[in-house]
Design an enzyme around this catalytic site. Sequence first.
Site: not given
Ligand code: EPZ
Length: 423
Positions: A22-23, A117, A122, A310, A402
Amino acid sequence: MDIFKIEGPVKLNGKIAVSGSKNAALPIMAAALLAKGTSVIKGVPDLADIAVMRRLTKSLGANVRRKNNGDISIDATNVDNPVGDYNIVRKMRASICILGPLVARCGKAVVSMPGGCAIGDRPVDIHLRGLRELGAEIHLENGNIVATAKDGLIGKSIFLGGPFGSTVLGTANILMAATLAKGKTIIESAACEPEITDLANFLNKMGAKITGIGSPRLTIEGVEELNPVEYKVIGDRIEAGTFMAAAAITGGKLELTNCCLDDMVAVVDRLQNIGVKVEGTEGGCIVSCNGTAVKPADITTQPYPGFPTDLQAQFMALLALADGNSVITEKIFPDRFMHVAEMNRMAAGLRKEGATVIIAGVDKLVAAPVMASDLRASAALVLAAMAAEGTTIINRVYHIDRGYERIEEKLNAVGAKIYREQV
Ligand code: EPZ
């Protein structure tokens, strides 16, 4: 609304084909917007989140359909609407990954700012910082991110690290945008997740010039245009990890196909550490557990190649039945613990302290009515329910739909007793 009734305990035995990721599929579908013509994406799972991305890309002007053989075709010849409809975008946070492709292709993007969320705050500040560095002008208007780059984007060296390390979709956004920027972009502290590698491979097949794939430094030489291609997404390592935990928690044996163990080193390491056997096969693996309790473990979630956030909830379910005390620390989303209280309703011995949960292994879990709160938390409840005594009722299973394709069908085929009912 659908619920699951799950009878336990069961012992799983058999073979499961892991679906496409999915991701990986979500950003790849967004990336297809970068080229005029029709891209065909194979192995895209049939999930609620994918349906949202189909609607979203369609609303931007692309002609998107799922063919009879399951492939998704995206004809992005006429992407003429740079506005992501709030009513679609609000359904899925990954909608944010249309931002980079739209600015690069149309010189403008309007996408609503994601709110909080179930797994915590996020923010998307790093996505925006990266796009600004590439020359986009960005402001907020009516809750929307409005990004413009009338004369195109310009390559630059960009540091994308944040307070919790790299960002997966932030890297995806900047990577996609940089493919059509003028000159060279270097992304430092890029996410190294296999889903980013898959996206980069897709973009290179389209004609992009990306090197350093799989490393924290991605170099992108901008090109004038990209071409549509046919591409197959990788298997879903999180679905695979969930089934590995399912084999272990039920003391069973599962053969998984379409799963790459090389992408799951931290997960395999933890499983082997607690006494679960994992053997590699051609294109998959066999996971087995001898039926006695697993050993306790210490797990910290980290960006790839560390243990994935995840799979945190699913491994908490597994360790709830370990022979001793375990500790899980969440270093990506420190509030991603909605499953703790629900699992405790099933007599798990979980105690949360900040971003850490201490797990006092118990001899057995007992069935209870519980509430699914997010995708992975729901998967953890399914695992716990298959090991618990009695009939567990899981409410709000739309969360699981989802991200897990036909989960009850797949698990029932190897011995689970999961019944979907409408209430
Ligand atoms: C991706 O989300 C995945 N989603 C998530 O999977 C997964 O949990 C996550 O990466 C971490 O591996 C998809 O790929 C669609 P991040 P993403 O930006 O990219 C902080 C699932 O269950 N951050 O890597 O949105 C953030 O708060 C889902 O399938 C900032 O501070 O996650 C977090 O602490 C849920 N500022 C960390 O970075 C930003 O602009 C990593 O989040 C962006 C992120």
